[in-house]
Design a protein around this motif. Structure first.
Motif, PDB file in Angstrom:
ATOM      1  N   PHE A  36       0.857  -1.175   0.000  1.00 51.60           N
ATOM      2  CA  PHE A  36       0.000   0.000   0.000  1.00 51.60           C
ATOM      3  C   PHE A  36       0.893   1.226   0.000  1.00 51.60           C
ATOM      4  CE2 PHE A  36      -4.356  -1.504   0.860  1.00 51.60           C
ATOM      5  CZ  PHE A  36      -4.102  -2.844   1.085  1.00 51.60           C
ATOM      6  N   ARG A  37       0.292   2.348  -0.316  1.00 49.93           N
ATOM      7  CA  ARG A  37       1.036   3.599  -0.247  1.00 49.93           C
ATOM      8  C   ARG A  37       0.144   4.704   0.275  1.00 49.93           C
ATOM      9  NH1 ARG A  37       2.006   4.704  -6.738  1.00 49.93           N
ATOM     10  NH2 ARG A  37      -0.160   5.216  -7.299  1.00 49.93           N
ATOM     11  N   GLN A  38       0.799   5.669   0.912  1.00 47.84           N
ATOM     12  CA  GLN A  38       0.070   6.785   1.495  1.00 47.84           C
ATOM     13  C   GLN A  38       0.839   8.073   1.266  1.00 47.84           C
ATOM     14  OE1 GLN A  38      -0.965   6.266   5.642  1.00 47.84           O
ATOM     15  NE2 GLN A  38      -2.675   7.684   5.445  1.00 47.84           N
ATOM     16  N   ALA A  39       0.217   8.975   0.521  1.00 49.64           N
ATOM     17  CA  ALA A  39       0.790  10.296   0.295  1.00 49.64           C
ATOM     18  C   ALA A  39       0.312  11.231   1.393  1.00 49.64           C
ATOM     19  CB  ALA A  39       0.376  10.802  -1.075  1.00 49.64           C
ATOM     20  N   PRO A  40       1.040  12.315   1.644  1.00 41.89           N
ATOM     21  CA  PRO A  40       0.639  13.253   2.710  1.00 41.89           C
ATOM     22  C   PRO A  40      -0.789  13.746   2.522  1.00 41.89           C
ATOM     23  CG  PRO A  40       2.843  13.765   1.935  1.00 41.89           C
ATOM     24  CD  PRO A  40       2.297  12.715   1.004  1.00 41.89           C
ATOM     25  N   GLY A  41      -1.572  13.654   3.574  1.00 36.66           N
ATOM     26  CA  GLY A  41      -2.938  14.144   3.543  1.00 36.66           C
ATOM     27  C   GLY A  41      -3.924  13.260   2.811  1.00 36.66           C
ATOM     28  N   LYS A  42      -3.472  12.085   2.382  1.00 34.22           N
ATOM     29  CA  LYS A  42      -4.348  11.190   1.633  1.00 34.22           C
ATOM     30  C   LYS A  42      -4.507   9.866   2.359  1.00 34.22           C
ATOM     31  CE  LYS A  42      -3.485  13.189  -2.909  1.00 34.22           C
ATOM     32  NZ  LYS A  42      -3.143  12.908  -4.333  1.00 34.22           N
ATOM     33  N   GLU A  43      -5.491   9.100   1.908  1.00 36.05           N
ATOM     34  CA  GLU A  43      -5.718   7.794   2.484  1.00 36.05           C
ATOM     35  C   GLU A  43      -4.665   6.804   2.010  1.00 36.05           C
ATOM     36  OE1 GLU A  43     -10.597   8.036   2.919  1.00 36.05           O
ATOM     37  OE2 GLU A  43      -9.689   6.667   1.484  1.00 36.05           O
ATOM     38  N   ARG A  44      -4.589   5.702   2.736  1.00 42.11           N
ATOM     39  CA  ARG A  44      -3.683   4.636   2.343  1.00 42.11           C
ATOM     40  C   ARG A  44      -4.312   3.841   1.197  1.00 42.11           C
ATOM     41  NH1 ARG A  44      -0.529   1.504   7.026  1.00 42.11           N
ATOM     42  NH2 ARG A  44      -0.156   3.724   7.459  1.00 42.11           N
ATOM     43  N   ASP A  45      -3.623   3.783   0.083  1.00 41.20           N
ATOM     44  CA  ASP A  45      -4.169   3.184  -1.122  1.00 41.20           C
ATOM     45  C   ASP A  45      -3.490   1.859  -1.459  1.00 41.20           C
ATOM     46  OD1 ASP A  45      -4.497   6.388  -2.819  1.00 41.20           O
ATOM     47  OD2 ASP A  45      -5.946   5.277  -1.592  1.00 41.20           O
ATOM     48  N   PHE A  46      -4.269   0.957  -1.990  1.00 39.29           N
ATOM     49  CA  PHE A  46      -3.779  -0.326  -2.450  1.00 39.29           C
ATOM     50  C   PHE A  46      -2.886  -0.144  -3.670  1.00 39.29           C
ATOM     51  CE2 PHE A  46      -3.611  -4.664  -3.570  1.00 39.29           C
ATOM     52  CZ  PHE A  46      -3.941  -4.797  -4.916  1.00 39.29           C
TER      53      PHE A  46
END
Length: 125
Positions: A36-46
């Motif tokens: 998964f990945r998570q950018a600043p201010g965003k949700e954790r994405d598959f």
């Protein structure tokens, strides 16, 4: 279960990186391992997931054709080969594990039970 992610860094657009996830503490035969990945201010994405026993994979549409997930059963390692990186790929990348493959699932953070620490990937334009 312990998961240790590594391999992040700062690269230019168009470059490649390979992330590694070292898994320990269990027999992972029936597990699913995901990124998964998570950018600043965003949700954790598959991003991608792999079924340990069969090698079956799933990818997010945003990375299909650019990223490849694989596993080395002998070394208890899961890799994420990332090619043609672009600035939108900038995020903290996490590996995660679920004890039993969820048919039709494995794409939500809640599908996973164990998480490693993240590794930062930064892609400059």
């Amino acid at each position: 279960v312990q998961l240790q992610a590594s391999g992040g860094g700062l690269v230019q657009a168009g470059a490649s990186l390979r992330l590694s996830c070292a898994a320990s503490g269990r027999d992972f035969s029936n597990y699913g391992i995901g990124w998964f990945r998570q950018a600043p201010g965003k949700e954790r994405d598959f991003v991608a997931t792999i079924r340990w026993g069969t090698g079956m994979t799933r990818y997010a549409d945003s990375v299909k054709g650019r990223f490849t997930i694989s596993r080395d059963r002998a070394k208890n390692m899961v890799y994420l080969q990332m090619d043609s990186l672009n600035p939108d790929d900038t995020a903290v990348y996490y590996c995660a594990a679920r004890p039993r493959w969820l048919v039709g699932g494995m794409t939500k953070p809640d599908d996973y039970e164990y998480w490693g620490q993240g590794t930062q990937v930064t892609v400059s334009s």
